[in-house]
Design an enzyme around this catalytic site. Structure first.
Site, short mmCIF file in Angstrom:
data_model
loop_
_atom_site.label_atom_id
_atom_site.label_comp_id
_atom_site.label_asym_id
_atom_site.label_seq_id
_atom_site.Cartn_x
_atom_site.Cartn_y
_atom_site.Cartn_z
N GLY A 135 -3.72 -4.59 10.65
CA GLY A 135 -4.26 -5.71 9.88
C GLY A 135 -5.76 -5.68 9.78
O GLY A 135 -6.46 -6.14 10.67
N LYS A 174 8.88 -3.54 12.16
CA LYS A 174 7.62 -4.06 11.59
C LYS A 174 7.80 -5.53 11.23
O LYS A 174 8.64 -5.90 10.41
CB LYS A 174 7.24 -3.25 10.35
CG LYS A 174 5.88 -3.67 9.80
CD LYS A 174 5.29 -2.59 8.93
CE LYS A 174 3.94 -2.97 8.38
NZ LYS A 174 3.39 -1.93 7.51
N GLY A 192 -6.26 -6.17 4.44
CA GLY A 192 -7.70 -5.93 4.53
C GLY A 192 -8.38 -6.81 5.57
O GLY A 192 -7.72 -7.62 6.23
N ASN A 230 -1.40 -6.85 -3.01
CA ASN A 230 -0.62 -5.85 -3.73
C ASN A 230 0.78 -6.37 -3.96
O ASN A 230 1.28 -7.21 -3.22
CB ASN A 230 -0.59 -4.51 -2.99
CG ASN A 230 0.56 -4.41 -1.99
OD1 ASN A 230 1.69 -4.14 -2.37
ND2 ASN A 230 0.27 -4.67 -0.73
N THR A 256 -5.29 -0.56 4.45
CA THR A 256 -6.17 -0.70 3.29
C THR A 256 -7.49 0.07 3.43
O THR A 256 -8.04 0.53 2.43
CB THR A 256 -6.44 -2.21 3.08
OG1 THR A 256 -5.17 -2.86 2.93
CG2 THR A 256 -7.26 -2.46 1.84
N SER A 306 2.13 2.52 6.63
CA SER A 306 3.05 2.77 5.52
C SER A 306 2.53 2.13 4.22
O SER A 306 2.07 0.99 4.21
CB SER A 306 4.42 2.18 5.85
OG SER A 306 5.31 2.43 4.80
N CYS A 346 8.62 -6.85 4.12
CA CYS A 346 7.98 -6.60 2.83
C CYS A 346 8.03 -7.86 1.98
O CYS A 346 9.10 -8.37 1.65
CB CYS A 346 8.65 -5.46 2.07
SG CYS A 346 7.84 -5.19 0.47
N LYS A 390 5.40 6.23 3.11
CA LYS A 390 5.59 5.15 2.14
C LYS A 390 7.00 4.56 2.28
O LYS A 390 7.97 5.30 2.43
CB LYS A 390 5.38 5.71 0.73
CG LYS A 390 5.75 4.75 -0.40
CD LYS A 390 4.86 3.52 -0.43
CE LYS A 390 5.46 2.41 -1.29
NZ LYS A 390 4.83 1.10 -1.02
C1 LIG Z 1 -0.69 -1.09 -1.48
C2 LIG Z 1 0.05 -1.35 -0.22
C3 LIG Z 1 1.37 -0.90 -0.08
C4 LIG Z 1 2.06 -1.15 1.09
N1 LIG Z 1 3.34 -0.68 1.23
C5 LIG Z 1 4.01 -0.86 2.41
C6 LIG Z 1 5.32 -0.33 2.60
O1 LIG Z 1 5.86 0.35 1.75
N2 LIG Z 1 5.95 -0.57 3.79
C7 LIG Z 1 5.35 -1.31 4.78
O2 LIG Z 1 5.96 -1.52 5.84
N3 LIG Z 1 4.11 -1.82 4.63
C8 LIG Z 1 3.43 -1.61 3.46
N4 LIG Z 1 2.17 -2.12 3.32
C9 LIG Z 1 1.57 -2.88 4.43
C10 LIG Z 1 0.64 -2.04 5.30
O3 LIG Z 1 1.34 -1.00 5.92
C11 LIG Z 1 -0.05 -2.92 6.36
O4 LIG Z 1 0.95 -3.48 7.19
C12 LIG Z 1 -0.86 -4.02 5.75
O5 LIG Z 1 -1.54 -3.58 4.61
C13 LIG Z 1 -1.89 -4.62 6.71
O6 LIG Z 1 -2.79 -3.67 7.18
P1 LIG Z 1 -4.24 -3.40 6.50
O7 LIG Z 1 -4.92 -4.72 6.42
O8 LIG Z 1 -4.90 -2.43 7.40
O9 LIG Z 1 -3.96 -2.83 5.15
C14 LIG Z 1 1.44 -1.87 2.14
C15 LIG Z 1 0.13 -2.30 2.00
C16 LIG Z 1 -0.57 -2.04 0.84
C17 LIG Z 1 -1.98 -2.55 0.74
#
Ligand SMILES: Cc1cc2nc3c(=O)[nH]c(=O)nc-3n(C[C@H](O)[C@H](O)[C@H](O)COP(=O)(O)O)c2cc1C
Ligand SMILES: Cc1cc2nc3c(=O)[nH]c(=O)nc-3n(C[C@H](O)[C@H](O)[C@H](O)COP(=O)(O)OP(=O)(O)OC[C@H]3O[C@@H](n4cnc5c(N)ncnc54)[C@H](O)[C@@H]3O)c2cc1C
Ligand SMILES: Cc1cc2nc3c(=O)[nH]c(=O)nc-3n(C[C@H](O)[C@H](O)[C@H](O)COP(=O)(O)OP(=O)(O)OC[C@H]3O[C@@H](n4cnc5c(N)ncnc54)[C@H](O)[C@@H]3O)c2cc1C
Ligand SMILES: Cc1cc2nc3c(=O)[nH]c(=O)nc-3n(C[C@H](O)[C@H](O)[C@H](O)COP(=O)(O)O)c2cc1C
Ligand code: FES
Ligand code: FES
Lengths: 257, 304, 304, 257
Positions: free
Chosen positions: B243, B165, B217, B69, B266, B21, B130, B45
């Site tokens: 993650g 989550k 990331g 972010n 990411t 998301s 969040c 989203k």
């Molecule tokens: C720009 C951005 C926006 C995000 N928006 C949401 C969101 O709206 N709802 C949510 O549950 N997680 C949100 N996340 C979290 C991601 O879904 C994920 O849990 C987190 O980025 C860790 O995973 P990654 O390291 O693969 O990005 C967001 C992450 C990023 C980077």
């Protein structure tokens, strides 16, 4: 709109001056239609310091030879690395991104204003506009003559004017101090600008005052470049819009400047 | 052909590779690149009951092997989603999952009820983690009583698959996972972002308008992996690992740590094709290691 | 020449750049490279009352922009330190600080009492945050009551400067910092490592003998910086910032977030000269920004 | 012992075979005395994947020209990057690290055993040992002839023997199956070995059984390389010792193998 991610081959990487490079890239596939103001998001290879891609405006497209040109100004780690890309190496691009400038009509008298590396989309627009050269004025601002990005002769596309902060080329001062802008501005139907934020704001302010149509190309920080992260937003009359998908080109009337 | 199907709650997924998301918009943006029905699921989203403008610019800062972010759940609200976005995407042939957010329990409930009406949304991901909103958000996810309360109330009004989550910004994530399992969650997904901060040392100002933001990331992968491992040992419901997953190797690591499925976040920004490449990579991995099905890796997970 | 002196408790330090415990041995190893008396302070390798063999090999795994370690406080115990190491290093002309560890409060007290006898050790760093030992260690640092208890008891037997090293593996680090401040700590240092994990996806085994280990390096910097910022706003005692500091810019960021001094850890492995380069860099920064003294940056810290 | 961190200039980088490279590096300062078995910890430039330095044995030292030689086998990301180092680029080294092999006496009959990139310190020892060539036997093991690291002719330093797993060079099998080892082992006063773990363990086992002096050079994972992190430990009769400072060379009698 269909988008792609592909590895392009660096076929030319040439210093334009101390901090700007012209990089020409060969596409592995036929290029889609690309418009001035659109950009690519560039992967920076093998850098311990750069994590995300970096957005760069498209400066030229050669459909026949399937190449793209970018003008890269060294600002930090990513652009530095990119400026060192060896001919023959490959670079990943996400493309084509964003919405470009609106096309001026043939009869429009247009003023194209570029500052710094912002000249890239502006010159691309000059090259591709339907407007005949006599209706086109190109105004380019730089710190000094040495910072000017002399890629090719643009006079065939329109009357070309310069300002430099130190007066070493053209009129001394900022683009907004050039007579074309300061005095003759009302003679134009449309203004298109790309450059540093303060420059674009000054241009926008005057255009707004005079009620002249004006589009600017923004350079907000981006994480994705294709509309999924919502990091690049710009407040507009329609709320926060993404510079990467709703822009990077905006009509100044929609901005909250 | 190896079998990539996995099951979460009563729901079967064609493969365990999902888009996280906030990193895949409302599916349409990714559809500019490829057929998104190939994905295991798409977590849309983050959505709230009402329109949210999100936080001010700048919302993003790059960090070593990661990014912060501070988007702050910018979205046009439930009604806009239901009326305008849902009709456009509902026929995508994979599971579309709504990421449900609220500042109060009532908001979570009301939004869930609205989403419950949508025939083509088989599951929700309850975001109690969040870090980028002032009210609600992570606050629900960092203590057992509040996490329990929101899950209990949402469970009452929602019979489809309920994924919760979790926030990594806690002392004991396994405890929170057990708490939400106790209230009937069908699955937990983890991790959301870590609360972090970035400063411009020359300008002497924070780099984000909100001062702090969420770190994601590869930088967070080792911590996320540890948390998935701890949670997978603590609960019986399936765990979705998230993650810093950038490639097949990372995805397999999370599965070995006990994840039934994984979400790519990411990494999509760097390469929108990442999830597809991982689906392909998992197939190759299974062949190389002689597994018939992806559940093989999960069942044979690290005996630790 | 700008003034780099800082004060923590009653102790004045020649500059705010210190070497972190476990990353600079017992000072002698760094002395192979340069005159270590130039450092603001040297936090010696974690010491326990009795000899500890530490954990089994492998103890280390590289991660994106960081590393996991599972050393587990290998050291020869207090008596060996006092009899063999201390005499060799005691005349180094900067503050040598012992990193004090225990599995029980009694062990912390007994070790502190022994160190208290040493004339040339003006401070201890009470480590209640080591993630790599089975007993004690981090357990003391992740709840307020246990953190308070150990600090209260140690404070009773120790009148010199008492620095308490905090764990980042908590929901609310500011709360823990306030708790130890309440028991008379002169300073808090943070962060210790984050509990993380790494897996070899091909061999399908954990990469560390202990399965989990402590994450350090640039990867954790954004989270550490946020924690330092939160703690600096929550307590009156000086904060020592630690976590992924690789260069001057990073060090300044921590000071802007509210740190009075900083410790360089993992960066020493990449370049043992890092702390010296940062001392030099801070001087240049102060000149460039027109500060007379390093306390200028700290006092003018981000107004956030 | 005094140690340094310096940027060395790559003056030669040559593929020895498909996976091994010989890299010669120019020191910016006069080199200190360096002994066989000692190593350097190498910074990997600009890699998004490699965070820590990587240890490599010193293969040769030329005090006159102030150069060091390393043999780098491509194993993963760091060694790959290093194998691509361009001549003229610079590479950061921490040096000299560790304790080398003990010097054999002139009269000692010695057997030097190298496997894979483990030949580097072994050949350095062959070159610098006081023992006359007639008392030296060098036994080199590889997967096949193509994997053999033929840098120069070592026969001037001692009788040279090969084993390959596929029999394509020398005796077929592992080094421990070579007659010199399997049958004539008791003729040696001292054995020195460096190579893959299983090879060294097999050598050590036999040497221990026969009561022959034997030193091995270990390659434990390292974070620092100079004794501060305690990550590289090896259990010994004296407890956990650091391979980087107490080793990398250990007498097998002190190891818990
Ligand atoms: C720009 C951005 C926006 C995000 N928006 C949401 C969101 O709206 N709802 C949510 O549950 N997680 C949100 N996340 C979290 C991601 O879904 C994920 O849990 C987190 O980025 C860790 O995973 P990654 O390291 O693969 O990005 C967001 C992450 C990023 C980077
Ligand atoms: C749509 C778009 C088109 C662009 N077109 C061009 C182009 O044609 N030619 C060109 O040279 N550049 C262009 N840019 C700007 C270019 O993307 C940045 O210069 C580049 O990303 C900087 O990366 P870096 O790693 O070198 O800098 P970093 O090391 O990331 O940053 C160095 C410093 O610059 C600041 N900075 C970085 N990016 C931006 C930005 N976008 N706006 C304001 N400050 C920034 C950082 O905060 C930091 O202080 C464009 C940007 C956008 C969004
Ligand atoms: C004292 C010492 C001397 C050495 N001398 C030489 C030499 O002269 N020439 C040479 O080619 N190599 C030598 N090595 C080994 C060399 O350091 C490793 O091959 C190198 O660090 C691998 O880095 P990488 O980034 O390529 O591999 P990575 O990408 O880090 O790892 C690839 C795979 O190899 C494994 N691996 C990495 N390093 C080691 C190791 N040291 N032991 C066992 N498995 C490992 C990893 O776990 C992983 O599975 C020496 C090591 C030591 C400690
Ligand atoms: C190999 C290693 C050993 C460590 N040993 C100790 C220790 O004995 N005591 C302690 O308080 N912290 C120890 N630490 C934690 C560091 O002092 C520091 O808090 C942490 O590494 C974060 O800082 P960095 O990112 O700059 O390394 C150790 C860290 C590493 C990497
Ligand atoms: S950069 Fe991601 S939405 Fe614009
Ligand atoms: S590698 Fe750090 S102590 Fe040996």
């Amino acid at each position: 709109m269909k988008k792609a991610v592909n590895d392009f081959l660096v076929i030319e990487n040439r210093a334009l001056n101390a901090t700007n490079y012209l990089i020409r890239l060969l596409s592995p596939e036929p290029l889609p239609a690309i418009y001035p103001g659109q950009f690519v998001n560039v992967g920076i290879n093998d850098s311990s310091e750069v994590f995300l891609r970096r957005p760069f405006s498209i400066f030229e497209v050669d459909y026949e030879n399937n190449t793209l040109g970018l003008v890269v100004k060294i600002l930090g780690k990513g652009s530095k690395k990119l400026s060192e890309a060896a001919t023959g190496s490959s670079i990943s691009l996400i493309y084509p991104l964003g919405k470009g400038f609106s096309q001026p009509a043939r009869a429009d008298k247009i003023l194209l204003i570029g500052g710094g590396s912002g000249v890239a989309p502006i010159l691309f627009l000059a090259k591709t506009a339907n407007t005949p050269a006599e209706n086109v004025n190109i105004l380019i601002g730089a710190k000094s003559a040495g910072d000017h990005i002399g890629i090719e002769d643009y006079r065939q596309y329109g009357a070309t004017h310069f300002t430099t902060e130190d007066g070493s080329l053209g009129v001394k001062g900022f683009v907004t101090q050039h007579p074309l802008f300061a005095e003759e501005i009302t003679g134009f139907d449309k203004i298109y600008a790309c450059g540093p934020d303060p420059m674009m704001r000054a241009v926008a302010k005057m255009a707004q005052e005079k009620g002249i149509f004006c589009e600017v190309s923004l350079e907000n920080l981006m994480a994705c470049g294709f509309g999924v992260c919502l990091c690049c937003i710009e407040p507009t009359v329609k709320g926060n819009l993404c510079v990467c998908t709703d822009g990077p080109v905006f009509n100044i009337n929609s901005l909250k400047w | 052909m190896v079998d990539l199907k996995v099951k979460i709650g009563n729901l079967e997924f064609k493969n365990p590779v999902m888009a996280a998301s906030g990193t895949c918009g409302f599916a349409e943006e990714l559809a500019d690149f490829y057929d998104v029905s190939e994905l295991g699921a798409i977590f849309l989203k983050g959505t709230t009951l009402r329109n949210r403008a999100g936080n001010d610019y700048p919302r993003m800062a790059e960090t070593p092997s990661g990014m912060l972010n501070a988007v702050g759940l910018q979205n046009k609200g439930a009604d806009y989603f239901i009326e305008t976005i849902y009709p456009r995407i509902k026929d995508i042939d994979t599971h579309l999952i709504v990421n449900v957010n609220g500042s109060t329990i009532d908001e979570y409930i009301e939004l869930t009820e609205k989403i419950n009406e949508l025939g083509k949304i088989p599951a929700i991901e309850l975001n109690i983690s969040c870090p980028n909103v002032k009210e609600g958000g992570m606050a629900f996810g960092i203590s057992c009583p509040s996490a329990e309360a929101v899950v209990r109330e949402v469970r009452k009004v929602y019979d489809k698959t309920l994924i919760v989550k979790l926030s990594p910004n806690v002392t004991d994530i396994a405890e929170i996972a057990r708490a939400v399992e106790g209230q009937g969650a069908d699955s937990v997904s983890l991790v959301n972002t870590f609360l972090g901060m970035a400063i411009d040392s020359e300008k002497r100002t924070p780099l984000l308008s909100t001062i702090t933001g969420g770190l994601s990331g590869p930088a967070i992968k080792p911590i996320a992996l540890r948390m998935v491992w701890q949670v997978a040992r603590a609960v019986k419901i399936p765990v979705i690992g998230i993650g810093g997953i950038m490639n097949t190797q990372d995805a397999i690591e999370f599965m070995l740590a006990g994840a039934t499925a994984i979400q790519v976040g990411t990494a999509i920004f760097k390469d929108p094709f990442t999830p597809l490449k991982i689906i392909q990579g998992i197939q190759e991995y299974l062949n190389r290691h002689g597994f018939d099905s992806v559940s093989g890796i999960i069942i044979n997970k690290l005996q630790m």
